[in-house]
Enzyme design. Structure first.
Site, mmCIF file in Angstrom:
data_model
loop_
_atom_site.group_PDB
_atom_site.id
_atom_site.type_symbol
_atom_site.label_atom_id
_atom_site.label_comp_id
_atom_site.label_asym_id
_atom_site.label_seq_id
_atom_site.Cartn_x
_atom_site.Cartn_y
_atom_site.Cartn_z
ATOM 1 C CB ALA A 136 -38.967 -42.419 0.624
ATOM 2 N N PRO A 137 -41.916 -42.380 2.141
ATOM 3 C CG PRO A 137 -44.174 -42.989 2.160
ATOM 4 C CD PRO A 137 -42.878 -43.206 2.903
ATOM 5 N N GLY A 175 -44.504 -38.416 3.674
ATOM 6 C CA GLY A 175 -45.643 -37.892 4.433
ATOM 7 C C GLY A 175 -45.270 -36.850 5.469
ATOM 8 C CE LYS A 176 -42.562 -39.843 10.442
ATOM 9 N NZ LYS A 176 -42.722 -40.934 9.449
ATOM 10 C CG ASP A 214 -35.306 -42.911 0.324
ATOM 11 O OD1 ASP A 214 -35.900 -43.152 1.400
ATOM 12 O OD2 ASP A 214 -34.878 -43.796 -0.431
ATOM 13 C CG ASP A 248 -25.882 -43.419 3.244
ATOM 14 O OD1 ASP A 248 -26.580 -43.502 4.284
ATOM 15 O OD2 ASP A 248 -25.029 -44.279 2.930
ATOM 16 C CG ASP A 289 -39.525 -41.862 10.759
ATOM 17 O OD1 ASP A 289 -39.799 -42.167 11.930
ATOM 18 O OD2 ASP A 289 -40.037 -42.420 9.770
ATOM 19 C CB CYS A 319 -42.948 -47.080 12.712
ATOM 20 S SG CYS A 319 -41.990 -47.941 11.445
#
Length: 429
Positions: free
Chosen positions: A259-260, A262-263, A281, A308, A325, A377
């Site tokens: 989530a959200p 994009g990848k 998610d 999870d 990620d 990130c």
């Protein structure tokens, strides 16, 4: 009655302070329904983001002119002072007299008339003296100059050097590009550029193929090209992360912290909407957000579900590609979420252990010969290189992929992107 932009900015900052909320979420919730014209909305946004990201610098200035600590001021008065100080120091097109006078008016409209003399005096002194900084060779100079906590400045100087830290912090303040990924399943870059141009959006080529930079637009939801699923918002770093994953048509791809979404969307587009992308998610409402986005984009190969990432699910099939990620400190996106920079150092504790567990779990889904991308990130090496090295030392079945980009740190001042870390791993047995 028309909303006063400065009063709205005050209300939003007060709500952010009271609810400990992110500025972008509050703005997205309150700004569209404000009734303000586009120029006033832009002014409010500039005030909110500016005051938030420059708070440490502003508070240093305020402390020079106040007889008591800032924490002794009522929150409403402190917010008014911060708004006025930001306009004086960082908004060149507003006359000093207007900054002071409008701030005094704000004390009265916000029920703080008793503080009007204080606000008037402090802001007039600031207007006279301008930006005041500690001595350039002092430990506090960089912290105050770039509005970044001292501990984080020292950490980055230790990890990346003084020059890169200054450039990184400088690039982390101010306006940020809105980057989009062209939905190549439905259209191509040139066609979308023409579409957006007809909708009144200023469009520029992005830094990676099939990406564009948008300027001069309102709410994206009002654009027909967005509603029809011709693009989704995704920073350059995030797009490069999926490129490093190299998903191919017909493959099975896992996005374990999706989530959200994009990848997952970009992976499906690179796969020409052929194969499977399983996006997970931990929260149901966020999994549904992925579903909604995939439906808008026409990416039927994406399946979103609750999962999870730290707990292995033996019922899932093995994957050709796994994107991991992980949740992180977010220190690479302080230019988008300026509040993150003010988190305490203690907020970093425990994160690497959680990230390592997720990476270990994700690795269990990968086929021999498959590729796994670990990304964050953040620009905290304890969450980046250190986690990858710990994983490799404990898992001889995995190696770094060949090439110079097998571990890559992206920075705003070098890559025109968010701060981001990407490691590409392969399973050899």
């Amino acid at each position: 009655m028309k909303e006063n932009p400065r009063r709205l900015a005050f209300d939003i900052l007060f709500k952010i302070e009271k609810d400990n909320a992110y500025s972008n979420l509050i703005l997205d919730a309150l700004l569209p329904s404000s009734g303000l014209e586009a120029r006033d909305k832009a002014f409010v946004s500039a005030l909110i983001y500016g005051v938030t990201e420059r708070r440490l610098t502003i508070d240093y200035q305020l402390a020079l002119y106040l007889d008591k600590p800032l924490k002794k001021l009522k929150p409403q008065v402190l917010i008014i002072l911060r708004l006025g100080m930001y306009q004086l120091l960082f908004m060149d097109k507003i006359p000093d007299s207007a900054c002071v006078n409008e701030s005094v008016k704000l004390t009265k409209s916000c029920g703080c008339a008793y503080a009007s003399s204080l606000v008037n005096a402090v802001l007039r002194k600031c207007a006279k003296n301008g930006l005041v900084l500690p001595k350039e060779d002092s430990p506090d100079y960089i912290s105050v100059r770039y509005s970044c906590p001292l501990w984080l400045c020292e950490k980055w100087i230790n990890e990346y050097g003084l020059d890169d830290t200054k450039a990184l912090l400088d690039a982390s303040n101010g306006c940020v590009d809105t980057v989009i990924r062209v939905n190549t399943v439905k259209t191509d870059t040139d066609t979308l550029k023409a579409m957006l141009g007809k909708e009144g959006v200023s469009v520029f080529d992005g830094y990676v193929p099939d990406s564009l930079i948008l300027k001069d637009f309102g709410a994206l939801e009002t654009l027909k090209s967005f509603r029809d699923g011709f693009f989704h918002v995704q920073d350059t770093a995030s797009q490069l992360c999926v490129k490093a994953l190299n998903p191919l048509p017909g493959q099975t791809v896992f996005d374990v912290c999706s989530a959200p979404g994009g990848k997952a969307f970009t992976a499906a587009q690179l796969m020409k909407n052929c194969g499977k992308v399983l996006a997970f998610d931990i929260y149901e409402h966020r999994a549904k957000l992925i579903e909604k986005g995939a439906k808008r984009l026409g990416l039927g190969m994406i399946s979103a579900d609750v999962g999870d990432a730290a707990v292995f699910n033996p019922e899932l099939p093995q994957a050709d590609r796994v994107l991991c990620d992980v949740p992180c400190s977010g220190l690479g996106i302080i230019r988008r979420k300026p509040e993150i920079r003010y988190k305490g150092q203690e907020s970093l504790k425990g994160l690497p252990d959680i990230q390592l567990q997720i990476l270990k779990t994700a690795s269990g889904y990968l086929k021999i010969g498959g590729r796994l991308v670990y990304s964050t990130c953040t620009l905290n090496r304890d969450e980046n290189e250190a986690v990858v090295h710990r994983f490799l030392s404990e898992n001889s079945s995995f190696v770094l992929a060949d090439g110079n980009d097998s571990m890559l740190t992206l920075m705003p001042h070098k890559n025109n992107s968010d701060g981001f870390f990407i490691a590409v791993l392969e399973r050899i047995r």
